[in-house]
Enzyme design. Structure first.
Site, PDB file in Angstrom:
ATOM      1  N   ARG A 184       0.821  -1.208   0.000  1.00 20.15           N
ATOM      2  CA  ARG A 184       0.000   0.000   0.000  1.00 20.15           C
ATOM      3  C   ARG A 184       0.858   1.263   0.000  1.00 20.15           C
ATOM      4  NH1 ARG A 184      -1.950   0.328   4.475  1.00 20.15           N
ATOM      5  NH2 ARG A 184      -1.410  -1.684   5.375  1.00 20.15           N
ATOM      6  N   LYS A 329      -8.298  -2.231   1.883  1.00 19.30           N
ATOM      7  CA  LYS A 329      -8.080  -1.380   3.035  1.00 19.30           C
ATOM      8  C   LYS A 329      -8.793  -0.032   2.893  1.00 19.30           C
ATOM      9  CE  LYS A 329      -5.869  -3.453   6.355  1.00 19.30           C
ATOM     10  NZ  LYS A 329      -5.652  -4.870   6.123  1.00 19.30           N
ATOM     11  N   HIS A 348      -9.224  -3.794  13.444  1.00 16.46           N
ATOM     12  CA  HIS A 348      -8.213  -4.457  12.614  1.00 16.46           C
ATOM     13  C   HIS A 348      -7.755  -5.687  13.384  1.00 16.46           C
ATOM     14  CE1 HIS A 348      -4.092  -4.323  10.377  1.00 16.46           C
ATOM     15  NE2 HIS A 348      -4.968  -5.052   9.730  1.00 16.46           N
ATOM     16  N   SER A 366       0.516  -5.232  10.696  1.00 13.97           N
ATOM     17  CA  SER A 366       0.838  -6.129   9.598  1.00 13.97           C
ATOM     18  C   SER A 366       2.016  -7.052   9.961  1.00 13.97           C
ATOM     19  CB  SER A 366       1.190  -5.285   8.376  1.00 13.97           C
ATOM     20  OG  SER A 366       1.314  -6.110   7.268  1.00 13.97           O
ATOM     21  N   LYS A 370      -1.994 -12.099  12.865  1.00 14.52           N
ATOM     22  CA  LYS A 370      -3.464 -12.173  12.906  1.00 14.52           C
ATOM     23  C   LYS A 370      -3.977 -13.337  12.057  1.00 14.52           C
ATOM     24  CE  LYS A 370      -4.145  -8.002  11.335  1.00 14.52           C
ATOM     25  NZ  LYS A 370      -2.728  -7.619  11.253  1.00 14.52           N
ATOM     26  N   THR A 371      -3.540 -13.381  10.798  1.00 12.35           N
ATOM     27  CA  THR A 371      -4.025 -14.433   9.901  1.00 12.35           C
ATOM     28  C   THR A 371      -3.504 -15.794  10.351  1.00 12.35           C
ATOM     29  OG1 THR A 371      -4.124 -12.873   8.070  1.00 12.35           O
ATOM     30  CG2 THR A 371      -4.085 -15.202   7.497  1.00 12.35           C
ATOM     31  N   ASP A 385      -8.913 -10.560   9.445  1.00 11.56           N
ATOM     32  CA  ASP A 385      -8.322  -9.211   9.401  1.00 11.56           C
ATOM     33  C   ASP A 385      -9.233  -8.040   9.786  1.00 11.56           C
ATOM     34  OD1 ASP A 385      -5.736  -7.919   8.637  1.00 11.56           O
ATOM     35  OD2 ASP A 385      -6.966  -6.881   7.164  1.00 11.56           O
ATOM     36  N   ARG A 450       1.514 -12.472  -1.308  1.00 11.18           N
ATOM     37  CA  ARG A 450       0.233 -12.647  -0.625  1.00 11.18           C
ATOM     38  C   ARG A 450      -0.685 -13.619  -1.351  1.00 11.18           C
ATOM     39  NH1 ARG A 450      -1.275  -9.712   4.275  1.00 11.18           N
ATOM     40  NH2 ARG A 450       0.342  -8.153   4.511  1.00 11.18           N
TER      41      ARG A 450
HETATM   42  N1  LIG Z   1       5.771 -17.044  16.551  1.00 14.40           N
HETATM   43  C1  LIG Z   1       5.091 -16.618  15.482  1.00 14.40           C
HETATM   44  N2  LIG Z   1       3.802 -16.216  15.615  1.00 14.40           N
HETATM   45  C2  LIG Z   1       3.111 -15.761  14.554  1.00 14.40           C
HETATM   46  N3  LIG Z   1       3.619 -15.686  13.300  1.00 14.40           N
HETATM   47  C3  LIG Z   1       4.885 -16.090  13.101  1.00 14.40           C
HETATM   48  C4  LIG Z   1       5.675 -16.560  14.180  1.00 14.40           C
HETATM   49  N4  LIG Z   1       6.887 -16.873  13.684  1.00 14.40           N
HETATM   50  C5  LIG Z   1       6.866 -16.606  12.379  1.00 14.40           C
HETATM   51  N5  LIG Z   1       5.674 -16.131  11.989  1.00 14.40           N
HETATM   52  C6  LIG Z   1       5.323 -15.681  10.625  1.00 14.40           C
HETATM   53  O1  LIG Z   1       4.954 -14.315  10.682  1.00 14.40           O
HETATM   54  C7  LIG Z   1       3.981 -14.016   9.698  1.00 14.40           C
HETATM   55  C8  LIG Z   1       2.722 -13.415  10.317  1.00 14.40           C
HETATM   56  O2  LIG Z   1       1.938 -12.889   9.258  1.00 14.40           O
HETATM   57  P1  LIG Z   1       0.357 -12.791   9.193  1.00 14.40           P
HETATM   58  O3  LIG Z   1      -0.064 -12.948   7.788  1.00 14.40           O
HETATM   59  O4  LIG Z   1      -0.272 -13.714  10.180  1.00 14.40           O
HETATM   60  O5  LIG Z   1       0.210 -11.270   9.618  1.00 14.40           O
HETATM   61  P2  LIG Z   1      -1.083 -10.407   9.820  1.00 14.40           P
HETATM   62  O6  LIG Z   1      -1.073  -9.931  11.226  1.00 14.40           O
HETATM   63  O7  LIG Z   1      -2.268 -11.175   9.384  1.00 14.40           O
HETATM   64  O8  LIG Z   1      -0.777  -9.153   8.854  1.00 14.40           O
HETATM   65  P3  LIG Z   1      -1.657  -8.334   7.778  1.00 14.40           P
HETATM   66  O9  LIG Z   1      -2.542  -7.410   8.529  1.00 14.40           O
HETATM   67  O10 LIG Z   1      -0.628  -7.624   6.995  1.00 14.40           O
HETATM   68  O11 LIG Z   1      -2.409  -9.325   6.975  1.00 14.40           O
HETATM   69  C9  LIG Z   1       3.672 -15.301   8.974  1.00 14.40           C
HETATM   70  O12 LIG Z   1       4.438 -15.344   7.810  1.00 14.40           O
HETATM   71  C10 LIG Z   1       4.128 -16.366   9.993  1.00 14.40           C
HETATM   72  O13 LIG Z   1       4.521 -17.558   9.373  1.00 14.40           O
HETATM   73  O1  LIG Z   2      -3.404  -4.074   3.452  1.00  9.64           O
HETATM   74  C1  LIG Z   2      -2.478  -4.825   3.174  1.00  9.64           C
HETATM   75  O2  LIG Z   2      -1.724  -4.686   2.224  1.00  9.64           O
HETATM   76  C2  LIG Z   2      -2.250  -6.017   4.009  1.00  9.64           C
HETATM   77  C3  LIG Z   2      -2.818  -5.896   5.339  1.00  9.64           C
HETATM   78  O3  LIG Z   2      -3.724  -6.610   5.687  1.00  9.64           O
HETATM   79  C4  LIG Z   2      -2.262  -4.883   6.240  1.00  9.64           C
HETATM   80  O4  LIG Z   2      -1.272  -4.212   5.879  1.00  9.64           O
HETATM   81  O5  LIG Z   2      -2.806  -4.736   7.334  1.00  9.64           O
HETATM   82 CA   LIG Z   3      -3.560 -10.936   7.459  1.00  7.77          CA
HETATM   83 MN   LIG Z   4      -4.446  -6.246   7.719  1.00  6.45          MN
END
Ligand SMILES: Nc1ncnc2c1ncn2[C@@H]1O[C@H](COP(=O)(O)OP(=O)(O)OP(=O)(O)O)[C@@H](O)[C@H]1O
Ligand SMILES: O=C([O-])CC(=O)C(=O)O
Ligand SMILES: [Ca+2]
Ligand SMILES: [Mn+2]
Length: 666
Positions: A184, A329, A348, A366, A370-371, A385, A450
């Protein structure tokens, strides 16, 4: 006697006609023979086509209204249609109105379906529109084809035929490239400041809302609309946001790429054919002209990218970036405005539910998990998310998930791995040119690779994506300084302090050598998306947590045993054990000790997690370095919170004081 093969006088080779007759039954060719006796070259029943075109026309069966092409072409539509329009015509009228230039009275002439079927379409009679002669222009004379709510299969075909960089991977996903932007562009986001939003929204220092005036918005809108209307075809998605039926929002996304259309198909809630028939006028419209830049001579533009939100007009314009996450977003920002007006908190966060109906929220910036952590094989996934928390409970805003793919492994994240199949959009990944097997470790295009897939691709997703009030509120921080405990229990004031702070620390680059972790503070774990002042959301969260008796937790998914470079990231398996202990309730009954400076309550024991890592200092070899780093982080927290010290949170003056006192003490 040609053909008998026995003319050769020297007899080198010969067979008698009689012998041939003995070997093969005689073919009856006499006229009047019964058809059953006629020899066919196979045993298949007779076919209903005479030509290859007829054969092809038989291949496609007419289907539900989500499929674009009416047989024999489409419906042609300007803004004024026949007196009793069919639902397809109503849709075209509505889209034509969406795409109408603000300076011309009528919208473009639209045809449903792909331009390659134009030959047939040209025969469809067109009701002439009453355009004043002066308004006749080349753009008014041309047709734009509308690809309305295409299916994933149709979008695959469009992408592969027309969008360079689109490929089917070995597991059936659609690999795409988002172009020059692979993330973004928050600095290019603009929000229209008008009489209403001037007082309602959060402006100024720390706010993500950089202002633009209505006139400039219209300039960019016209630029986007003219660009889209100049194309032979545009994609239109009519979909929903929010699984809470009473607070569902209708969104229309007009875009130039199959990639964008499939991404939003996956990420928004997909209407049933009946819902689509009766869709009507959207509540919010996105004009994604991301392939076309904004004009840098336009007021407020500081680059060739502009992502503009106009809450009054209920419109968003995208110029100069094809990164699909802008749409997701951008809509989230809109929900952060619309929902609080209805006393609904937008979050979020990820969200899942146990077999007993216990709901957990996962907040975090990010890349904090979360995911990853909300996708849990032992629990129902409500969403990964974006959520709403109303008086009735929680609801997912979206219809899909958007998972980071870098270093993705089948062993550690099996559910996400298996969701990468037909229908899933895979952005900016690298794959083997022959086998089309994706190398998830390859960062050649970007680290931010992604996957966007419909939520039902996760086997234990909870459809409809709603649940009761949360029991646990988990704040995730990926602390690359390595000083926050892997798990600590928070009281309400601490939960609010950390929610408003919105801390994480990622590692700046991925280049060789040790880099300093960089602290990020993003209010409500999503300052880039909020519209109102953070304390408004915080007050709502406090009130809801209090009313429901929810418990707050801080989970560090980042480093242990030292900062980035010296320590290592906490194993995902350990973090999962910690999360299990929160869900099971066992941590509520554990014994705790309080840390210095941050005053966090650390459990003395968590099943399946080594005791040494629970207390961060124990895991560090160099205790002095630990203390210095802890103090450094505490200072960063304190500096960041200064802008909030003059704000009251809710009506409860006592809580405001407690929140201020809940930060680090040194
Ligand atoms: N101990 C841990 N706990 C959680 N995630 C971990 C850990 N160690 C490594 N990771 C890695 O960190 C990353 C967490 O990314 P995730 O997609 O869950 O983020 P998100 O909070 O959903 O972000 P976004 O809002 O950008 O989608 C993953 O690639 C995961 O494999
Ligand atoms: O919006 C994006 O590119 C990915 C996301 O979920 C974040 O940054 O929270
Ligand atoms: Ca996510
Ligand atoms: Mn997000």
């Amino acid at each position: 006697m040609a053909g008998n093969g026995n003319e050769n006088a020297d007899g080198d080779f010969s067979f008698s006609a009689a012998a041939a007759r003995d070997a093969l039954p005689r073919i009856t060719t006499e006229k009047g023979a019964k058809s059953a006796d006629v020899c066919h070259d196979d045993t298949a029943p007779r076919v209903n086509f005479q030509t290859i075109d007829e054969l092809h026309s038989l291949q496609k069966k007419r289907s539900a209204p989500t499929t674009p092409l009416k047989e024999g072409g489409g419906v042609v539509m300007g803004t004024s249609g026949p007196t009793t329009p069919s639902s397809g015509e109503t849709m075209l009228q509505s889209v034509s109105a969406s795409l109408a230039s603000l300076t011309r009275e009528t919208g473009p002439k639209l045809i449903r379906g792909d331009p390659t079927s134009a030959a047939k379409v040209a025969h469809v009679p067109h009701t002439p529109t009453s355009v004043p002669a002066a308004d006749v222009s080349d753009s008014g004379l041309k047709f734009t084809h509308i690809l309305h709510n295409l299916s994933p299969a149709e979008l695959y075909e469009q992408a592969i035929k027309y969008e360079k960089g689109s490929f089917v991977t070995s597991t059936g996903a659609l690999a795409t490239l988002s172009g020059a932007k692979t993330g973004r562009s928050p600095k290019d986001k603009r929000v229209v400041k008008d009489e209403t939003t001037a007082s309602e929204l959060w402006w100024g220092k720390g706010s993500p809302n950089i202002e633009m005036d209505e006139q400039t918005f219209l300039v960019n809108r016209e630029r986007a609309v003219d660009y889209l209307n100049s194309l032979d075809k545009v994609f239109v998605n009519d979909q929903y946001l929010n699984w809470d039926p009473e607070n569902r929002i209708k969104v229309r996304i007009v875009s130039a790429r199959a990639y964008h259309s499939l991404f939003m198909h996956n990420m928004c809630i997909r209407p049933t054919p009946e819902e689509l028939e009766n869709f009507g006028t959207p509540d919010f419209t996105i004009y994604n002209a991301g392939k076309f830049p904004c004009n840098r001579y336009t007021h407020y533009m500081t680059s060739s990218t502009s992502v503009d939100i106009n809450l009054g007009r209920r419109e968003m314009v995208i110029l100069g970036t094809q990164y699909a996450g802008e749409m997701k977003k951008g809509l989230f920002g809109v929900m952060h405005y619309l929902m609080p007006k209805r006393k609904i908190l937008s979050l979020h966060s990820g969200c899942n539910m146990g077999k007993e109906g216990d709901v957990a929220l996962f907040f975090g910036l990010s890349g904090t998990g979360k995911t990853t952590l909300s996708t849990d094989h032992n629990r129902y996934l409500i969403g990964d998310d974006e959520h709403c928390w109303s008086d009735a409970g929680v609801s997912n805003i979206e219809g899909g998930c958007y998972a980071k793919c870098i270093d993705l492994s089948r062993e550690k994240e099996p559910d996400i791995w298996n969701a990468i199949k037909f229908g899933t959009v895979l952005e900016n990944v690298v794959f083997d040119e022959h086998t089309r097997e994706v190398d998830y470790n390859d960062k050649s295009v970007t680290e931010n690779t992604r996957a966007a897939y419909p939520i039902e691709y996760i086997p234990n997703s909870k459809i409809p994506c709603v649940g009761p009030h949360p029991k646990n509120v988990i704040l995730l921080a990926c602390d690359a300084f390595g000083v926050l405990p892997p798990i600590s229990k928070l009281d309400l004031a601490q939960t609010m302090y950390h929610f408003i702070s919105g801390y994480t620390a990622l590692v700046a680059g991925t280049e060789e050598g040790v880099k300093e972790p960089r602290a990020t503070f993003s209010a409500c774990f999503g300052a880039a998306f909020i519209m109102l002042h953070p304390t408004k959301y915080a007050a709502m969260l406090a009130e809801k947590m209090q009313a429901q008796g929810a418990t707050g937790w801080l989970v560090n998914t980042g480093w242990s045993g030292g900062s980035y470079g010296a320590g290592s990231r906490i194993k995902l398996a350990y973090t999962r054990k910690i999360i299990d202990a929160i869900h099971s309730g066992s941590l509520l009954n554990a014994t705790y000790h309080k840390t210095e400076i941050f005053g966090l309550e650390i459990p003395n024991e968590v099943e399946g997690v080594p005791y040494e890592i629970l207390e961060p200092m124990n895991a560090w070899e160099d205790k002095e370095a630990y203390k210095d780093t802890l103090l450094k982080l505490a200072g960063l927290f304190r500096n960041n919170f200064e802008t909030f010290t003059s704000h009251k949170i809710g009506d409860d003056g006592k809580l405001t004081e407690e929140i201020l006192a809940a930060g680090p003490n040194f």
